[in-house]
Design a protein around this motif. Structure first.
Motif, PDB file in Angstrom:
ATOM      1  N   UNK A  24     -52.610  66.054  66.471  1.00 24.30           N
ATOM      2  CA  UNK A  24     -51.447  65.272  66.895  1.00 24.30           C
ATOM      3  C   UNK A  24     -50.219  65.715  66.111  1.00 24.30           C
ATOM      4  N   UNK A  25     -49.082  65.810  66.804  1.00 20.73           N
ATOM      5  CA  UNK A  25     -47.803  66.120  66.169  1.00 20.73           C
ATOM      6  C   UNK A  25     -46.875  64.940  66.403  1.00 20.73           C
ATOM      7  N   UNK A  26     -46.333  64.399  65.323  1.00 21.35           N
ATOM      8  CA  UNK A  26     -45.369  63.305  65.408  1.00 21.35           C
ATOM      9  C   UNK A  26     -44.041  63.801  64.860  1.00 21.35           C
ATOM     10  N   UNK A  27     -42.995  63.730  65.683  1.00 21.50           N
ATOM     11  CA  UNK A  27     -41.674  64.159  65.263  1.00 21.50           C
ATOM     12  C   UNK A  27     -40.991  63.049  64.468  1.00 21.50           C
ATOM     13  N   UNK A  28     -40.205  63.431  63.478  1.00 15.30           N
ATOM     14  CA  UNK A  28     -39.472  62.464  62.657  1.00 15.30           C
ATOM     15  C   UNK A  28     -38.407  61.762  63.501  1.00 15.30           C
ATOM     16  N   UNK A  29     -37.957  60.642  63.045  1.00 21.97           N
ATOM     17  CA  UNK A  29     -36.864  59.876  63.669  1.00 21.97           C
ATOM     18  C   UNK A  29     -37.179  59.417  65.089  1.00 21.97           C
ATOM     19  N   UNK A  30     -38.454  59.289  65.440  1.00 20.09           N
ATOM     20  CA  UNK A  30     -38.861  58.808  66.767  1.00 20.09           C
ATOM     21  C   UNK A  30     -38.171  59.550  67.918  1.00 20.09           C
ATOM     22  N   UNK A  31     -38.044  60.864  67.779  1.00 17.12           N
ATOM     23  CA  UNK A  31     -37.444  61.681  68.834  1.00 17.12           C
ATOM     24  C   UNK A  31     -38.376  61.666  70.034  1.00 17.12           C
ATOM     25  N   UNK A  32     -37.835  61.373  71.213  1.00 18.21           N
ATOM     26  CA  UNK A  32     -38.671  61.342  72.411  1.00 18.21           C
ATOM     27  C   UNK A  32     -38.648  62.712  73.087  1.00 18.21           C
ATOM     28  N   UNK A  33     -39.787  63.067  73.653  1.00 17.23           N
ATOM     29  CA  UNK A  33     -39.927  64.321  74.379  1.00 17.23           C
ATOM     30  C   UNK A  33     -40.029  63.977  75.862  1.00 17.23           C
ATOM     31  N   UNK A  34     -39.222  64.638  76.666  1.00 15.91           N
ATOM     32  CA  UNK A  34     -39.166  64.397  78.104  1.00 15.91           C
ATOM     33  C   UNK A  34     -39.840  65.547  78.849  1.00 15.91           C
ATOM     34  N   UNK A  35     -40.144  65.367  80.127  1.00 14.71           N
ATOM     35  CA  UNK A  35     -40.768  66.439  80.908  1.00 14.71           C
ATOM     36  C   UNK A  35     -39.939  67.727  80.845  1.00 14.71           C
ATOM     37  N   UNK A  36     -40.609  68.834  80.566  1.00 13.82           N
ATOM     38  CA  UNK A  36     -39.953  70.134  80.506  1.00 13.82           C
ATOM     39  C   UNK A  36     -39.485  70.535  79.124  1.00 13.82           C
ATOM     40  N   UNK A  37     -39.366  69.578  78.187  1.00 12.30           N
ATOM     41  CA  UNK A  37     -38.961  69.916  76.821  1.00 12.30           C
ATOM     42  C   UNK A  37     -40.053  70.740  76.151  1.00 12.30           C
ATOM     43  N   UNK A  38     -39.659  71.560  75.194  1.00 15.13           N
ATOM     44  CA  UNK A  38     -40.609  72.385  74.452  1.00 15.13           C
ATOM     45  C   UNK A  38     -40.506  72.072  72.964  1.00 15.13           C
ATOM     46  N   UNK A  39     -41.659  72.059  72.286  1.00 19.73           N
ATOM     47  CA  UNK A  39     -41.705  71.837  70.840  1.00 19.73           C
ATOM     48  C   UNK A  39     -42.475  72.995  70.225  1.00 19.73           C
ATOM     49  N   UNK A  40     -41.847  73.697  69.280  1.00 23.65           N
ATOM     50  CA  UNK A  40     -42.508  74.793  68.572  1.00 23.65           C
ATOM     51  C   UNK A  40     -42.613  74.413  67.094  1.00 23.65           C
ATOM     52  N   UNK A  41     -43.844  74.293  66.613  1.00 20.21           N
ATOM     53  CA  UNK A  41     -44.085  73.946  65.215  1.00 20.21           C
ATOM     54  C   UNK A  41     -44.101  75.235  64.405  1.00 20.21           C
ATOM     55  N   UNK A  42     -43.371  75.243  63.303  1.00 22.39           N
ATOM     56  CA  UNK A  42     -43.252  76.441  62.461  1.00 22.39           C
ATOM     57  C   UNK A  42     -44.377  76.494  61.421  1.00 22.39           C
ATOM     58  N   UNK A  43     -44.690  77.693  60.968  1.00 28.56           N
ATOM     59  CA  UNK A  43     -45.679  77.870  59.911  1.00 28.56           C
ATOM     60  C   UNK A  43     -46.917  78.594  60.405  1.00 28.56           C
ATOM     61  N   UNK A  44     -47.777  78.906  59.471  1.00 31.23           N
ATOM     62  CA  UNK A  44     -49.025  79.592  59.780  1.00 31.23           C
ATOM     63  C   UNK A  44     -49.972  78.663  60.534  1.00 31.23           C
ATOM     64  N   UNK A  45     -50.874  79.240  61.341  1.00 28.07           N
ATOM     65  CA  UNK A  45     -51.875  78.413  62.026  1.00 28.07           C
ATOM     66  C   UNK A  45     -52.716  77.621  61.019  1.00 28.07           C
ATOM     67  N   UNK A  46     -53.082  76.413  61.408  1.00 28.01           N
ATOM     68  CA  UNK A  46     -53.905  75.562  60.558  1.00 28.01           C
ATOM     69  C   UNK A  46     -55.341  75.667  61.042  1.00 28.01           C
ATOM     70  N   UNK A  47     -56.238  76.049  60.142  1.00 30.32           N
ATOM     71  CA  UNK A  47     -57.649  76.162  60.493  1.00 30.32           C
ATOM     72  C   UNK A  47     -58.449  75.220  59.606  1.00 30.32           C
TER      73      UNK A  47
END
Length: 95
Positions: A24-47
């Motif tokens: 699960x990814x939770x964005x700070x400040x309760x930012x809402x994501x709408x249809x078509x929006x894209x979210x790219x998380x930075x950093x190395x893959x988590x294993x």
């Protein structure tokens, strides 16, 4: 970065166990994501290994969709949803 994109902090919770398998990814400040929006998380893959649970703080870039992208995403989602159910026109019950 364009005016439609912005960076924001996010919290990532990952668990892989007999009871839970999620990321699960939770964005700070309760930012809402709408249809078509894209979210790219930075950093190395988590294993993680089986039975492990991890929480990580990272940065993410949110790119807002245009009005056209939102419309086409909603239309595509409607037709994709239709694939999830089956309609039968068989009268009565099958014996």
């Amino acid at each position: 970065m364009s005016a439609r994109s912005f960076d924001i902090a996010c919290h990532i919770a990952i668990e892989q166990s007999p009871d839970h398998f999620h990321a699960h990814v939770e964005l700070a400040d309760d930012v809402s994501i709408e249809p078509g929006d894209q979210v790219r998380v930075h950093g190395d893959p988590i294993q993680i290994t089986f039975g492990e649970k991890v929480s990580v703080e990272r940065m993410a870039t949110v790119t807002r969709a245009t009005a056209w992208q939102r419309l086409t995403t909603r239309i595509a989602a409607y037709f994709d949803f239709a694939e999830l159910y089956e309609v039968s026109f068989t009268p009565g019950t099958v014996k």
